[in-house]
Write a protein that holds these residues in place. Structure first.
Motif, mmCIF file in Angstrom:
data_model
loop_
_atom_site.group_PDB
_atom_site.id
_atom_site.type_symbol
_atom_site.label_atom_id
_atom_site.label_comp_id
_atom_site.label_asym_id
_atom_site.label_seq_id
_atom_site.Cartn_x
_atom_site.Cartn_y
_atom_site.Cartn_z
ATOM 1 N N LYS A 353 -28.627 47.430 19.077
ATOM 2 C CA LYS A 353 -27.849 46.888 17.957
ATOM 3 C C LYS A 353 -27.121 47.965 17.161
ATOM 4 C CE LYS A 353 -28.144 43.731 14.024
ATOM 5 N NZ LYS A 353 -29.036 42.889 13.188
ATOM 6 N N PRO A 354 -27.743 49.128 16.841
ATOM 7 C CA PRO A 354 -27.000 50.178 16.110
ATOM 8 C C PRO A 354 -25.744 50.636 16.851
ATOM 9 C CG PRO A 354 -29.345 50.628 16.031
ATOM 10 C CD PRO A 354 -29.168 49.495 16.990
ATOM 11 N N THR A 355 -25.826 50.719 18.193
ATOM 12 C CA THR A 355 -24.649 51.113 18.979
ATOM 13 C C THR A 355 -23.559 50.054 18.882
ATOM 14 O OG1 THR A 355 -25.984 52.392 20.530
ATOM 15 C CG2 THR A 355 -23.821 51.683 21.292
ATOM 16 N N THR A 356 -23.964 48.780 18.957
ATOM 17 C CA THR A 356 -22.998 47.680 18.846
ATOM 18 C C THR A 356 -22.285 47.731 17.497
ATOM 19 O OG1 THR A 356 -24.356 46.282 20.279
ATOM 20 C CG2 THR A 356 -22.721 45.180 18.899
ATOM 21 N N GLU A 357 -23.047 47.913 16.432
ATOM 22 C CA GLU A 357 -22.463 47.973 15.085
ATOM 23 C C GLU A 357 -21.546 49.184 14.928
ATOM 24 O OE1 GLU A 357 -25.826 47.972 12.521
ATOM 25 O OE2 GLU A 357 -26.171 45.795 12.694
#
Length: 428
Positions: A353-357
């Motif tokens: 999720k951090p990479t997606t954001e």
């Protein structure tokens, strides 16, 4: 020079040469059809309707059709019904779960959406053809019988349907985006006549040499700017962790994800102009009415304060469609999943999720630069034309579309050449 070098190299490859020749032949067919007039038209009356460049808001249709609109040929509607239908279908993917599921079903879903777009295009073509036949071009029709009106409506609808098919043939057997190339062909085909017209204005005194120089400077700035924005990328570094599979070690290399500043290309401009022209087309169904007067005053780029309303809406729609189309074509969730599955990560950013954001935030920030540039270049000529008398209302739009489509087509050629090199390397 790099563009010409790519085209020259691609032409030496048999498969790409065949695709390029096929694309050129399809564009020739398009130009031939653009000169076939609709039967039963009084061309003297038609010429008087557009004397002295009195196109106004209808210049967009003439731009997309390569002059077919003003000459009322079989391709007078051009691909505008298809573009409008594409916008509607894309918006439905956000508003309705059924279309959202189709968008996520892969190839089969895209086929169904393409079929729906075709049917909707035909319906919109019929509506526009009726509006032009019974409205704007009615006085130019010699035999004003109901049967003749129906025949002309069917001819115009068939012309748009044929162009849709032509664009799909280019997509399948040629190079580039078929619909965009048809618009590109129409714009390029008008260059000789426009140069002749500008020369006549300068020699006749209706256009000053200073205005001509300003227009040339504006054109050069736009071309350089659109190339810079179109080619601009933000490289996101990606590191792949080392992993052992059997007795072999994989990974450990560094690479990057290129995020384009203008991911959506010229699509936002085409979409925005199509929507802005829709109410201005409908008003021709209701001449001499309050609705007609309202649209002419408040929504037309030739009206006051309509020029400012048109400019503000144009900027807002271009920015909106830029983000909207980028969100459709760029999926940070899938990219993040693929990176995680292959042991890749962005230095300093946790996988998942951090990479997606992070990818979403970076794309949002760089997209605003491209969106604002497109909006300014597409809107500024309208304001300049209104207050200086310099007829460049759609000059910026023409340059943006022409340069953008040319760059996209060359990029596709480069990608296909790169794929051939990879296949040749793997087969050795």
């Amino acid at each position: 020079m790099e563009m010409l070098k790519t085209i020259r190299q691609a032409f030496t490859v048999k498969e790409l040469r065949r695709k390029m020749i096929f694309t050129l032949l399809m564009l020739v067919v398009f130009r031939i059809g653009s000169n076939i007039p609709v039967p039963g038209i009084n061309h003297e009356v038609l010429a008087q309707m557009f004397t002295n460049g009195n196109m106004g808001i209808l210049e967009l249709f003439n731009l997309f059709s390569g002059g077919s609109f003003a000459n009322f040929t079989v391709f007078a509607l051009s691909v505008t019904p298809y573009i409008t239908a594409s916008i509607i279908v894309q918006l439905l993917t956000v508003a309705f779960p059924y279309f959202e599921r189709l968008a996520k079903e892969g190839m089969e879903g895209r086929k169904k959406m393409a079929q729906i777009t075709r049917y909707m295009s035909v319906v919109l073509a019929v509506i526009q053809a009726l509006g032009l036949t019974f409205g704007l071009f009615k006085k130019a029709i010699i035999n004003q019988s109901v049967f003749n009106f129906i025949v002309i409506t069917l001819i115009l609808t068939a012309g748009t349907t044929f162009l849709m098919w032509l664009g799909e043939q280019i997509n399948e057997y040629g190079v580039g985006n078929g619909i965009s190339l048809l618009i590109f062909g129409g714009i390029i085909a008008r260059i000789p006549s426009q140069i002749s017209e500008i020369g006549g204005k300068v020699s006749g005194g209706s256009m000053s040499v200073i205005s001509l120089i300003l227009f040339i400077i504006f054109a050069i700035v736009v071309v350089v700017g659109i190339i810079a924005i179109q080619q601009g990328t933000r490289k996101i570094p990606v590191q792949y962790a080392k992993r052992v599979v059997g007795r072999k070690m994989y990974g450990g290399q560094s690479t990057h994800i290129p995020l384009k500043v203008n991911q959506a290309g010229v699509i936002p401009i085409i979409f925005a102009l199509s929507l802005l022209q829709f109410p201005l087309t409908i008003m021709y169904f209701f001449p001499d009415t309050a609705f007609y007067s309202f649209c002419e005053k408040y929504l037309s780029p030739a009206g006051s304060p309509g020029v400012w309303v048109y400019a503000v809406l144009n900027v807002a729609l271009i920015i909106f469609f830029n983000y909207f189309y980028t969100a459709i074509t760029f999926n940070p969730v899938e990219i993040s999943k693929d990176m995680k599955a292959n042991g890749g990560f962005i230095p300093g950013i946790r996988p998942g999720k951090p990479t997606t954001e992070y990818l979403s935030n970076v794309m949002s920030r760089i997209s605003i630069v491209g969106a604002i540039f497109l909006a300014v270049v597409a809107t500024l000529p309208t304001l300049v034309s209104q207050y200086t008398g310099l007829d460049i209302r759609f000059g910026g739009t023409s340059l943006l579309i022409a340069v953008g489509v040319a760059l996209d087509t060359v990029q596709q050629l480069q990608n296909q050449m790169l794929m051939r090199n990879y296949r040749g390397f793997l087969n050795k």
